[in-house]
Design an enzyme around this catalytic site. Structure first.
Site, mmCIF file in Angstrom:
data_model
loop_
_atom_site.group_PDB
_atom_site.id
_atom_site.type_symbol
_atom_site.label_atom_id
_atom_site.label_comp_id
_atom_site.label_asym_id
_atom_site.label_seq_id
_atom_site.Cartn_x
_atom_site.Cartn_y
_atom_site.Cartn_z
ATOM 1 N N HIS A 54 3.458 6.139 11.517
ATOM 2 C CA HIS A 54 4.963 5.466 11.644
ATOM 3 C C HIS A 54 6.006 6.610 12.171
ATOM 4 O O HIS A 54 6.998 6.206 12.487
ATOM 5 C CB HIS A 54 5.059 4.835 10.453
ATOM 6 C CG HIS A 54 4.657 3.313 10.386
ATOM 7 N ND1 HIS A 54 4.902 2.523 11.470
ATOM 8 C CD2 HIS A 54 4.044 2.741 9.438
ATOM 9 C CE1 HIS A 54 4.347 1.369 10.992
ATOM 10 N NE2 HIS A 54 3.792 1.495 9.867
ATOM 11 N N GLU B 15 0.705 5.718 7.702
ATOM 12 C CA GLU B 15 2.118 6.068 7.306
ATOM 13 C C GLU B 15 2.600 7.247 8.206
ATOM 14 O O GLU B 15 3.844 7.193 8.619
ATOM 15 C CB GLU B 15 2.415 6.132 5.834
ATOM 16 C CG GLU B 15 1.897 4.928 4.992
ATOM 17 C CD GLU B 15 2.339 3.778 5.352
ATOM 18 O OE1 GLU B 15 3.187 3.597 5.785
ATOM 19 O OE2 GLU B 15 1.686 2.758 5.005
ATOM 20 N N GLY C 151 0.804 -1.124 0.002
ATOM 21 C CA GLY C 151 -0.100 0.076 0.025
ATOM 22 C C GLY C 151 0.816 1.249 0.100
ATOM 23 O O GLY C 151 0.508 2.159 -0.783
ATOM 24 N N ALA C 152 1.805 1.111 0.753
ATOM 25 C CA ALA C 152 2.655 2.567 0.996
ATOM 26 C C ALA C 152 3.876 2.244 1.854
ATOM 27 O O ALA C 152 3.970 1.343 2.615
ATOM 28 C CB ALA C 152 1.884 3.602 1.470
ATOM 29 N N MET C 153 4.811 3.300 2.213
ATOM 30 C CA MET C 153 6.013 2.961 2.839
ATOM 31 C C MET C 153 6.236 4.300 3.798
ATOM 32 O O MET C 153 6.291 5.332 2.983
ATOM 33 C CB MET C 153 7.186 2.679 1.914
ATOM 34 C CG MET C 153 8.249 2.639 2.534
ATOM 35 S SD MET C 153 8.369 1.153 3.734
ATOM 36 C CE MET C 153 9.428 1.599 5.043
ATOM 37 N N ASN D 126 8.704 5.908 4.584
ATOM 38 C CA ASN D 126 10.352 6.485 4.655
ATOM 39 C C ASN D 126 10.308 7.848 5.321
ATOM 40 O O ASN D 126 9.337 8.718 5.030
ATOM 41 C CB ASN D 126 10.861 6.659 3.144
ATOM 42 C CG ASN D 126 10.416 5.299 2.256
ATOM 43 O OD1 ASN D 126 10.915 4.389 2.918
ATOM 44 N ND2 ASN D 126 9.667 5.665 1.318
#
Ligand code: B3K
Ligand code: ZN
Length: 900
Positions: A306, A303, A266-268, A270
């Site tokens: 996070h 995200e 889905g997504a990251m 970073n």
């Protein structure tokens, strides 16, 4: 690819790194044929390591090494050793290692490391992708300050991004330019990101609670610039929520999101530069369904969250993955609950967990939330790590209460900011603030499997006493047998419903007065058997158990249909109320399954129909709740709870009940549909979503009723007024939710054995013609066809694989067509085994190009034990065929070998 025998990695073998990397300077020179990466690492011996004279062993895969130097002196070939996975060299306690490697991102179809998607360079480094970029200590407990210079062609890649802040940029000869980024926060390599491309930008700002101004940017392809608003608003809401609910403020001055088309998940998250699958960031009413809007909001928030739960405080090793994922899923679920309808969100999350995670936990890949070992970490980004992990955090929240949980999370962030830590550290913070002992609770992290909680009760009318006996057990899973498992500690939130009321809950020995208004209680379960006696109970009650699904368990209890009706009508807990309806439906479907197996026709018990009639007549109920109550348990859920899945019987029985309800509630549904079918400006609010959801549920039932009637009279859909209405809604709706729901109802309403008729063909063709340039919409078009519940759908899928809109190298398309097909009970499990053969062929093909996606789509085959012996044999045959195919990746090898 595993030319070496895949090795198992054990948590018990964890050792601190012998070296740390204090500073990481990277220079990327992007050329069309190859990319050169120059890394300069300030390496220091780790004082926590007890080893003396340990060599420096850097990770690296598929890299061409051009040169390696220590403190400026280039090493000769005999001064280091390279193999397929490492580079070993002898270094002093502090030195500078400079390494030049060459990679080919344009050939990287695995989408891990640095790769190209639609002409743009991007990265995906979690979990172990950084080692495909350069030699490095690619483990999360090595945290470094990164500085990144990117050099590329100015015309093709005007935009050059990396983590942190842009500190400098300039021009070079040959139409090239460069940008220098610096991230002041120490981070593990898995949070590194780079993007180079030609993208458009939407910019906004956010003022933090301490008054700092943050620039927010979303980068997308020019054509998608009108689909960023929802993600931007979601991001700002998430930033505010994290300040208000967790006291967490954003730390850099810039937060960027980049959307890419080819992305494995889905997504990251970073640091400062989140990279998103377009499917989780782009949204506008005309192209995106309500579910899509909600997904964007949830993933953007996930995200973003996070940044604290994952980045500022990260994982010591990958066995701790749920430390960041479970906690962050819990955070995003709570955020979405606060933004929309809490009751609906909880029901949706539980339905998902019970259908998918419970199946995983009962299958061959079952593993504890903290797995003791793995072969390929990519296989452990699972429903167990994420969803069950979130449920475990939720239980801590329930046991401690809002206030102490916040104290605990504050302490956790304060103690461990800038560190790589363990699940144990998280629990420790919670224990400290609550002064409680969570030793037993930690079994949730180390024992796999879904516990079964068996409840029996008795009522003593004379003494007005009601006794509940709670027993727990947990089935055997790969890491432990049932007998070896310890009892779990969990919260059981409950109530008692008697004579249409949620009555006061007074436990024996308590003062009745003090509990006169307490109708909801939390019982703590710690033993394998526990008894609770309630006093002042005026008549035999129906227990309402696991309110809000307070623990991720299977409840086993004898209930009559009358009991379910009581709960459906009166339970004050929204989750239990919904679940009563579901379990009532399950009990009727079970009866129909048996009748199907015995080739008998039986009368359907009208009890659910009557219950739903009351629900539909109740104007005070939330429309989303009514829609959820109308939805029958899915085939996937019915399969999950079945001991042996009888594919045809489940499909037939569920369909039979749906038709019965559709015919019986026709009047109410028609009135409901007509009342709600009014043109409105699209809004993504909970209320508007609820209305659309109920309207479309009603439409789908109405069409079903008509199809059922017409099938017996051999009338075609062209003559059907509801099919006409459905087509009308499809063609004229001002939003994708209404249009796509109508399309789905139309296409899925064709009975097996009948050809797709005029409306369906016309709608499908028009839909494609209209949306062929919108990738995400085309994916929906693929899925709706892949899920037509007919065996012949397989042929359609084979045809669609050759269609211009399909691509095997795009994970979204693979999921939309092949992934969706594996969820199609009657088509995938057709008795010929052709569905299995088809999947095996696709897995073998994907194993070569994208092992992560290949390993993911095998899952339905691995559940072979749930099916009849004929299907079991077929499924095993194809699993074996995959296992024996050449050049098996670690990813596929692990899944296949563990399931055979
Ligand atoms: N942390 C990433 C998942 C990475 C998966 C790597 N195979 C997205 C997320 O959970 O937020
Ligand atoms: Zn996550």
């Amino acid at each position: 690819m595993a030319d070496v025998q895949p090795q198992t990695i054990f948590l018990s073998d964890y050792q601190v790194p012998d070296f740390l990397i204090e500073k990481t300077d990277l220079i990327f020179s992007l050329q069309e044929t190859e990319t050169t990466v120059t890394s300069t690492l300030l390496v220091k011996k780790n004082s926590a390591s007890e080893k003396t004279n340990a060599p420096l062993i850097l990770h690296g895969e598929n890299l061409t090494l051009r040169s390696i130097a220590i403190d400026g002196r280039e090493l000769a070939e005999d001064e280091y050793q390279v193999d397929a996975e490492t580079l070993a060299l002898t270094v002093s306690d502090q030195c500078i290692v400079t390494c030049v490697t060459v990679i080919k991102p344009q050939e990287n179809t695995a989408l891990e490391g640095l790769y190209k998607s639609s002409g743009m360079y991007c990265t995906q480094c979690e979990a172990e992708g950084f080692r495909k970029i350069t030699y490095y200590l690619d483990r999360p407990d090595v945290m470094s300050v990164f500085s990144t210079k990117i050099i590329a062609d100015k015309t093709l890649y005007p935009l050059l991004l990396s983590n942190g802040n842009l500190v400098n940029q300039g021009e070079l000869d040959n139409n090239r330019h460069w940008a220098q980024w610096y991230d002041p926060f120490k981070k593990p390599a898995y949070l590194f990101a780079l993007v180079a491309g030609d993208l458009a930008l939407v910019e906004d700002g956010f003022t933090t609670q301490s008054g700092r101004e943050i620039t927010l940017r979303i980068y997308v392809e020019e054509k998608d610039i009108d689909k960023c608003d929802h993600a931007m608003q979601s991001l700002k809401r998430a930033m505010r929520w994290d300040e208000e609910v967790y006291g967490r403020e954003y730390d850099l001055d810039l937060f960027m999101i980049v959307a890419v088309d080819d992305f494995n998940m889905g997504a990251m998250e970073n640091k400062g530069l989140n990279i998103f699958n377009t499917s989780c960031v782009l949204a506008k009413p005309e192209t995106t369904t309500d579910a899509g809007f909600q997904r964007v909001e949830g993933v953007v928030a996930h995200e973003y969250f996070h940044n604290w739960s994952g980045n500022r405080v990260t994982c010591r090793d990958w066995f701790q993955l749920s430390l960041k994922e479970g906690f962050t899923v819990f955070r995003d679920e709570e955020f979405s609950s606060d933004m929309g309808s809490r009751a609906v969100k909880r029901i949706e999350d539980v339905a998902f967990l019970r259908t998918t995670q419970f199946a995983e936990d009962a299958g061959p890949m079952a593993h504890p939330v903290q797995p003791p070992s793995f072969i390929e970490i990519s296989n452990f980004y699972t429903l167990t790590i994420y969803e069950k992990g979130a449920e475990v955090v939720r239980m801590i929240h329930t046991l401690l209460g809002e206030y102490l949980f916040r104290e605990g999370s504050d302490l956790y962030f304060q103690r461990h900011d800038g560190q790589a830590v363990t699940i144990n550290d998280f629990i420790d913070a919670m224990e400290t603030v609550s002064k409680r002992d969570f030793t037993q609770f930690k079994h949730w992290y180390t024992q796999a499997g879904t516990p079964v909680v068996t409840v029996t009760d008795s009522y003593n009318a004379k003494a007005q006493e009601y006794t509940l006996t709670i027993k727990q057990s947990c089935p055997s899973t790969p890491e432990a047998t049932e007998e070896q498992k310890h009892a779990f500690h969990f919260p059981l939130c409950m109530g008692l419903v008697a004579e249409g009321k949620n009555i006061p809950l007074v436990l024996a020995g308590e003062d009745a007065e003090s509990f006169s208004s307490v109708t909801n209680r939390l019982l703590e379960i710690t033993e394998s058997e526990q008894t609770f006696v309630f006093t002042h109970v005026p008549s035999k009650p129906v227990p309402s158990l696991f309110r809000q699904f307070s623990a991720p368990v299977r409840l086993s209890i004898q209930r009559t249909r009358e009991d379910y009706l009581q709960l459906l009508a009166y339970d004050e807990d929204s989750f239990c109320r919904w679940d009563a309806g579901q379990q009532l439906a399950v009990s009727i479907i079970d009866e129909l399954v048996v009748a199907y197996q015995q080739k008998k026709m039986i009368e359907i018990d009208p009890v659910l129909l009557e219950g739903l009639r009351v629900v539909l007549a109740d104007n005070t109920l939330d429309k989303a709740m009514v829609s959820l109550l109308l939805s029958l348990p899915s085939e996937a859920y019915l399969s999950e709870i079945a001991t042996v899945v009888d594919v045809d019987a489940i499909h037939f029985a569920r369909q039979q009940l749906a038709e019965f309800l559709a015919l019986g509630l026709h009047e109410e549904l028609l009135a409901g549909y007509e009342a709600l079918n009014v043109e409105e400006t699209y809004q993504a609010s909970a209320d508007a979503i609820a209305k659309r959801s109920l309207k479309n549920a009603a439409l789908s039932y109405l069409l079903l009723a008509e199809t059922a009637k017409n099938a017996s009279k051999h009338i075609s859909s062209t003559d059907s007024p509801i099919a006409k209405q459905c087509y009308q809604q499809f063609a004229t709706a001002n939003n994708m939710t209404d249009s796509f729901s109508a399309l789905k109802s139309l296409v899925h309403s064709v009975p097996e054995g009948k050809v797709i008729e005029e409306y369906q063909e016309k709608a499908l063709a028009e839909f494609y013609a209209k949306w062929q340039h919108e990738n995400l919409v085309v994916n929906q078009w693929l899925s709706v066809q892949a899920t037509i519940p007919h065996a012949s759908t397989l042929e359609k899928i084979k045809t669609l694989m050759a269609h211009e809109s399909f691509s095997m190298t795009n994970p979204n398309k693979v999921r939309a067509l092949i992934g969706a097909f594996t969820q199609n009970l009657v088509a995938f499990h057709q008795p010929s085994g052709e569905g299995y053969r088809f999947l095996a062929e696709q897995v073998i093909a994907l194993n070569k190009t994208n092992p992560q996606i290949a390993a993911r789509i095998i899952a339905p085959l691995t559940r072979w034990k749930k099916y009849d012996s004929h299907r079991q044999e077929l499924m095993k045959t194809y699993l074996l065929q995959i296992k024996e195919s050449p050049n098996l990746s670690k990813d596929v090898y692990e899944v296949v070998s563990k399931s055979l």
